[in-house]
Design a protein around this motif. Structure first.
Motif, PDB file in Angstrom:
ATOM      1  N   ASP A 186     -44.437  10.891  -5.754  1.00  0.00           N
ATOM      2  CA  ASP A 186     -43.535  10.925  -6.920  1.00  0.00           C
ATOM      3  C   ASP A 186     -42.618   9.706  -6.988  1.00  0.00           C
ATOM      4  OD1 ASP A 186     -44.495  13.466  -7.674  1.00  0.00           O
ATOM      5  OD2 ASP A 186     -43.186  14.420  -6.188  1.00  0.00           O
ATOM      6  N   ILE A 187     -43.032   8.647  -6.310  1.00  0.00           N
ATOM      7  CA  ILE A 187     -42.125   7.503  -6.180  1.00  0.00           C
ATOM      8  C   ILE A 187     -41.697   6.931  -7.529  1.00  0.00           C
ATOM      9  CG2 ILE A 187     -43.912   5.716  -5.909  1.00  0.00           C
ATOM     10  CD1 ILE A 187     -42.113   4.473  -3.728  1.00  0.00           C
ATOM     11  N   SER A 188     -42.557   7.059  -8.542  1.00  0.00           N
ATOM     12  CA  SER A 188     -42.185   6.473  -9.835  1.00  0.00           C
ATOM     13  C   SER A 188     -41.314   7.407 -10.676  1.00  0.00           C
ATOM     14  CB  SER A 188     -43.434   6.015 -10.605  1.00  0.00           C
ATOM     15  OG  SER A 188     -44.489   6.904 -10.441  1.00  0.00           O
ATOM     16  N   THR A 189     -41.149   8.662 -10.256  1.00  0.00           N
ATOM     17  CA  THR A 189     -40.285   9.565 -11.031  1.00  0.00           C
ATOM     18  C   THR A 189     -39.106  10.090 -10.222  1.00  0.00           C
ATOM     19  OG1 THR A 189     -41.788  11.375 -10.439  1.00  0.00           O
ATOM     20  CG2 THR A 189     -42.091  10.376 -12.605  1.00  0.00           C
ATOM     21  N   ASP A 190     -39.205  10.064  -8.911  1.00  0.00           N
ATOM     22  CA  ASP A 190     -38.157  10.633  -8.061  1.00  0.00           C
ATOM     23  C   ASP A 190     -37.387   9.503  -7.376  1.00  0.00           C
ATOM     24  OD1 ASP A 190     -36.703  11.757  -5.904  1.00  0.00           O
ATOM     25  OD2 ASP A 190     -38.132  13.418  -5.727  1.00  0.00           O
ATOM     26  N   SER A 191     -36.149   9.286  -7.837  1.00  0.00           N
ATOM     27  CA  SER A 191     -35.394   8.148  -7.302  1.00  0.00           C
ATOM     28  C   SER A 191     -35.024   8.385  -5.834  1.00  0.00           C
ATOM     29  CB  SER A 191     -34.141   7.898  -8.132  1.00  0.00           C
ATOM     30  OG  SER A 191     -33.295   9.027  -8.062  1.00  0.00           O
ATOM     31  N   GLY A 192     -34.978   9.642  -5.407  1.00  0.00           N
ATOM     32  CA  GLY A 192     -34.725   9.959  -4.004  1.00  0.00           C
ATOM     33  C   GLY A 192     -35.847   9.432  -3.121  1.00  0.00           C
ATOM     34  N   ASP A 193     -37.079   9.658  -3.554  1.00  0.00           N
ATOM     35  CA  ASP A 193     -38.230   9.166  -2.792  1.00  0.00           C
ATOM     36  C   ASP A 193     -38.239   7.635  -2.742  1.00  0.00           C
ATOM     37  OD1 ASP A 193     -39.085  11.665  -2.163  1.00  0.00           O
ATOM     38  OD2 ASP A 193     -40.639  11.785  -3.697  1.00  0.00           O
ATOM     39  N   LEU A 194     -37.917   7.034  -3.876  1.00  0.00           N
ATOM     40  CA  LEU A 194     -37.867   5.575  -3.905  1.00  0.00           C
ATOM     41  C   LEU A 194     -36.820   5.052  -2.914  1.00  0.00           C
ATOM     42  CD1 LEU A 194     -38.803   2.892  -5.128  1.00  0.00           C
ATOM     43  CD2 LEU A 194     -37.107   3.194  -6.935  1.00  0.00           C
ATOM     44  N   SER A 195     -35.662   5.723  -2.880  1.00  0.00           N
ATOM     45  CA  SER A 195     -34.610   5.300  -1.941  1.00  0.00           C
ATOM     46  C   SER A 195     -35.078   5.428  -0.500  1.00  0.00           C
ATOM     47  CB  SER A 195     -33.353   6.143  -2.109  1.00  0.00           C
ATOM     48  OG  SER A 195     -32.903   6.072  -3.424  1.00  0.00           O
ATOM     49  N   ILE A 196     -35.788   6.503  -0.199  1.00  0.00           N
ATOM     50  CA  ILE A 196     -36.280   6.699   1.171  1.00  0.00           C
ATOM     51  C   ILE A 196     -37.248   5.579   1.551  1.00  0.00           C
ATOM     52  CG2 ILE A 196     -37.754   8.171   2.635  1.00  0.00           C
ATOM     53  CD1 ILE A 196     -36.474  10.590   1.147  1.00  0.00           C
ATOM     54  N   VAL A 197     -38.152   5.265   0.640  1.00  0.00           N
ATOM     55  CA  VAL A 197     -39.131   4.216   0.928  1.00  0.00           C
ATOM     56  C   VAL A 197     -38.426   2.869   1.092  1.00  0.00           C
ATOM     57  CG1 VAL A 197     -41.183   2.997   0.093  1.00  0.00           C
ATOM     58  CG2 VAL A 197     -41.033   5.477  -0.153  1.00  0.00           C
ATOM     59  N   GLN A 198     -37.409   2.629   0.274  1.00  0.00           N
ATOM     60  CA  GLN A 198     -36.635   1.384   0.429  1.00  0.00           C
ATOM     61  C   GLN A 198     -35.939   1.329   1.788  1.00  0.00           C
ATOM     62  OE1 GLN A 198     -34.545   1.655  -3.429  1.00  0.00           O
ATOM     63  NE2 GLN A 198     -34.920  -0.556  -3.623  1.00  0.00           N
ATOM     64  N   ALA A 199     -35.395   2.471   2.200  1.00  0.00           N
ATOM     65  CA  ALA A 199     -34.720   2.531   3.504  1.00  0.00           C
ATOM     66  C   ALA A 199     -35.713   2.277   4.634  1.00  0.00           C
ATOM     67  CB  ALA A 199     -34.039   3.885   3.680  1.00  0.00           C
ATOM     68  N   ILE A 200     -36.919   2.824   4.505  1.00  0.00           N
ATOM     69  CA  ILE A 200     -37.956   2.603   5.522  1.00  0.00           C
ATOM     70  C   ILE A 200     -38.328   1.116   5.586  1.00  0.00           C
ATOM     71  CG2 ILE A 200     -40.375   3.066   6.174  1.00  0.00           C
ATOM     72  CD1 ILE A 200     -40.019   5.913   5.026  1.00  0.00           C
ATOM     73  N   MET A 201     -38.455   0.487   4.402  1.00  0.00           N
ATOM     74  CA  MET A 201     -38.781  -0.943   4.363  1.00  0.00           C
ATOM     75  C   MET A 201     -37.715  -1.766   5.094  1.00  0.00           C
ATOM     76  SD  MET A 201     -41.650  -1.165   2.773  1.00  0.00           S
ATOM     77  CE  MET A 201     -41.657  -2.946   2.855  1.00  0.00           C
ATOM     78  N   ALA A 202     -36.455  -1.431   4.840  1.00  0.00           N
ATOM     79  CA  ALA A 202     -35.346  -2.173   5.450  1.00  0.00           C
ATOM     80  C   ALA A 202     -35.350  -1.987   6.965  1.00  0.00           C
ATOM     81  CB  ALA A 202     -34.023  -1.704   4.860  1.00  0.00           C
ATOM     82  N   MET A 203     -35.552  -0.744   7.387  1.00  0.00           N
ATOM     83  CA  MET A 203     -35.567  -0.418   8.812  1.00  0.00           C
ATOM     84  C   MET A 203     -36.725  -1.137   9.511  1.00  0.00           C
ATOM     85  SD  MET A 203     -36.534   3.303  10.342  1.00  0.00           S
ATOM     86  CE  MET A 203     -35.151   4.160   9.656  1.00  0.00           C
TER      87      MET A 203
ATOM     88  N   VAL B 166     -51.642   5.966  -2.161  1.00  0.00           N
ATOM     89  CA  VAL B 166     -51.371   5.226  -3.398  1.00  0.00           C
ATOM     90  C   VAL B 166     -52.494   5.534  -4.384  1.00  0.00           C
ATOM     91  CG1 VAL B 166     -50.990   2.958  -4.437  1.00  0.00           C
ATOM     92  CG2 VAL B 166     -50.223   3.411  -2.080  1.00  0.00           C
ATOM     93  N   GLU B 167     -52.119   6.169  -5.488  1.00  0.00           N
ATOM     94  CA  GLU B 167     -53.135   6.637  -6.440  1.00  0.00           C
ATOM     95  C   GLU B 167     -53.060   5.943  -7.792  1.00  0.00           C
ATOM     96  OE1 GLU B 167     -52.733  10.903  -6.699  1.00  0.00           O
ATOM     97  OE2 GLU B 167     -53.608  11.222  -4.702  1.00  0.00           O
ATOM     98  N   THR B 168     -51.893   5.376  -8.124  1.00  0.00           N
ATOM     99  CA  THR B 168     -51.747   4.801  -9.468  1.00  0.00           C
ATOM    100  C   THR B 168     -51.236   3.352  -9.401  1.00  0.00           C
ATOM    101  OG1 THR B 168     -49.420   5.441  -9.762  1.00  0.00           O
ATOM    102  CG2 THR B 168     -51.084   7.088 -10.359  1.00  0.00           C
ATOM    103  N   HIS B 169     -51.519   2.621 -10.497  1.00  0.00           N
ATOM    104  CA  HIS B 169     -51.034   1.239 -10.614  1.00  0.00           C
ATOM    105  C   HIS B 169     -49.510   1.207 -10.591  1.00  0.00           C
ATOM    106  CE1 HIS B 169     -54.908  -0.599 -11.239  1.00  0.00           C
ATOM    107  NE2 HIS B 169     -55.224   0.394 -12.061  1.00  0.00           N
ATOM    108  N   GLU B 170     -48.913   2.219 -11.211  1.00  0.00           N
ATOM    109  CA  GLU B 170     -47.464   2.299 -11.272  1.00  0.00           C
ATOM    110  C   GLU B 170     -46.865   2.379  -9.854  1.00  0.00           C
ATOM    111  OE1 GLU B 170     -46.281   5.558 -13.704  1.00  0.00           O
ATOM    112  OE2 GLU B 170     -44.293   4.703 -14.102  1.00  0.00           O
ATOM    113  N   GLN B 171     -47.453   3.223  -9.030  1.00  0.00           N
ATOM    114  CA  GLN B 171     -46.970   3.352  -7.644  1.00  0.00           C
ATOM    115  C   GLN B 171     -47.115   2.022  -6.917  1.00  0.00           C
ATOM    116  OE1 GLN B 171     -49.596   6.498  -6.409  1.00  0.00           O
ATOM    117  NE2 GLN B 171     -48.179   8.134  -6.982  1.00  0.00           N
ATOM    118  N   ARG B 172     -48.253   1.383  -7.095  1.00  0.00           N
ATOM    119  CA  ARG B 172     -48.494   0.116  -6.435  1.00  0.00           C
ATOM    120  C   ARG B 172     -47.486  -0.942  -6.861  1.00  0.00           C
ATOM    121  NH1 ARG B 172     -53.927  -3.549  -7.090  1.00  0.00           N
ATOM    122  NH2 ARG B 172     -53.234  -5.307  -5.830  1.00  0.00           N
ATOM    123  N   GLU B 173     -47.220  -1.021  -8.156  1.00  0.00           N
ATOM    124  CA  GLU B 173     -46.283  -2.036  -8.659  1.00  0.00           C
ATOM    125  C   GLU B 173     -44.858  -1.785  -8.162  1.00  0.00           C
ATOM    126  OE1 GLU B 173     -47.188  -2.020 -12.877  1.00  0.00           O
ATOM    127  OE2 GLU B 173     -49.173  -2.825 -12.356  1.00  0.00           O
TER     128      GLU B 173
END
Ligand code: C2E
Ligand code: CA
Ligand code: CA
Ligand code: CA
Length: 279
Positions: A208-225, A238-245
């Motif tokens: 749900d990374i493209s609709t759930d800002s909480g998930d996006l924040s978690i992934v960003q935190a993982i990237m930083a860590m 990864v199933e969609t172009h949107e997620q990939r972008e």
């Protein structure tokens, strides 16, 4: 007496009896499967930011004579319970090394890293490093193209032992990825001690990374860590172009998921990789 029995029976959920029967069948069937070579490895491609293949994950399937292709979710948990995961896991390692060797004679495949999964029980067995070393030797497979996917549970069971085993295998050139990352809970302090190369972000955060800002924040935190700790990151599911972008926009340039390919036979993987190369 018959009536009492019948009354007692009413307390049983027939589905429960079914699942007990099914389980008994499975357990003895698993022995047959091990003896008769009914397992197969399928491979799912992993790509970089441009979509260029960089590796593939080996995923086990059971070619059951009546049930057809059985997914690992249906037999790995049972195999872990019964200990059958040890012979099955050994088969996986050997099959993976044999495949890795085959790729070496194909110019399109020879740079690919082959990842495989292991269970905690397998990793804790004292023979584990020897099984891996022997499989590499037997098949003359390049250790530096091999990656082992571990989950946090493997490391939590006996961290000191796990770290020692990882260090031994890293000396051969084998790399390690922490699978399903984000679903357990590893402190930074703890992660820092682990001789890991890669974190694999669990697909539940990608979904749900493209609709759930909480998930996006978690992934960003993982990237930083990960960047602080010097680990690579790969996103799974990864199933969609949107997620990939979206992932690319936050600096994640390694992907695995249906967008790029489903797990397929080794032969089919070769076919699609050739098609990608021609395109
Ligand atoms: P895993 O290691 O997390 O593997 C990823 C799972 O997600 C695979 O399921 C894969 O087919 C699926 N997947 C990949 N891309 C996508 C996507 O874009 N969308 C969705 N919805 N799913 C995707 P699979 O093959 O059924 O494997 C399930 C689990 O079984 C694996 O999870 C792993 O924990 C275990 N497993 C598989 N092979 C082995 C093995 O050889 N040994 C051990 N011990 N466990 C294995
Ligand atoms: Ca995995
Ligand atoms: Ca995973
Ligand atoms: Ca998983």
């Amino acid at each position: 007496a018959k009536n009492t029995a019948r009354n007692t029976m009413q307390f049983f959920d027939p589905r429960m009896q079914e699942s007990i029967n099914r389980r008994a069948t499975d357990e003895s069937d698993l022995y047959t499967a091990i003896e008769n070579g009914q397992f197969e490895l399928h491979y799912q491609i992993q790509v970089d930011g441009d979509g260029t293949p960089t590796g593939a994950e080996a995923l086990i399937r059971w070619r059951h004579p009546e049930r057809g292709l059985v997914s690992p979710a249906e037999f790995i948990p049972l195999a872990e319970e019964t200990g059958q995961i040890l012979p099955i896991g050994r088969w996986v390692i050997n099959a993976a090394c044999a495949q890795l060797r085959l790729w070496q004679s194909d110019p399109l495949m020879r740079h690919l890293t082959l990842s495989f999964n292991i269970s905690s029980r397998q990793f804790q067995q004292p023979e584990f490093p020897r099984i891996v070393r022997r499989a590499l030797q037997r098949h003359a497979a390049p250790a530096d193209h091999l990656k082992i996917e571990l989950t946090e549970s493997v490391l939590l069971d006996n961290a000191e032992h796990a770290i020692a085993v990882m260090q031994q295998l890293r000396e051969l050139g084998i790399r390690f990825s922490l699978d399903d990352f984000g679903t357990g809970y590893s402190s930074l302090q703890y992660l820092k001690r682990l001789p890991l190369d890669q974190l694999k972000i669990d697909q539940s955060f990608i979904h749900d990374i493209s609709t759930d800002s909480g998930d996006l924040s978690i992934v960003q935190a993982i990237m930083a860590m990960a960047s602080k700790l010097g680990f690579e990151v790969i996103a799974e599911g990864v199933e969609t172009h949107e997620q990939r972008e979206l992932l690319a926009s936050i600096g994640c340039f390694a992907y695995q998921g249906y967008l790029f390919g489903r797990p397929v036979s080794a032969t089919a993987l070769l076919g699609t990789t050739e098609a990608v190369a021609r395109a």
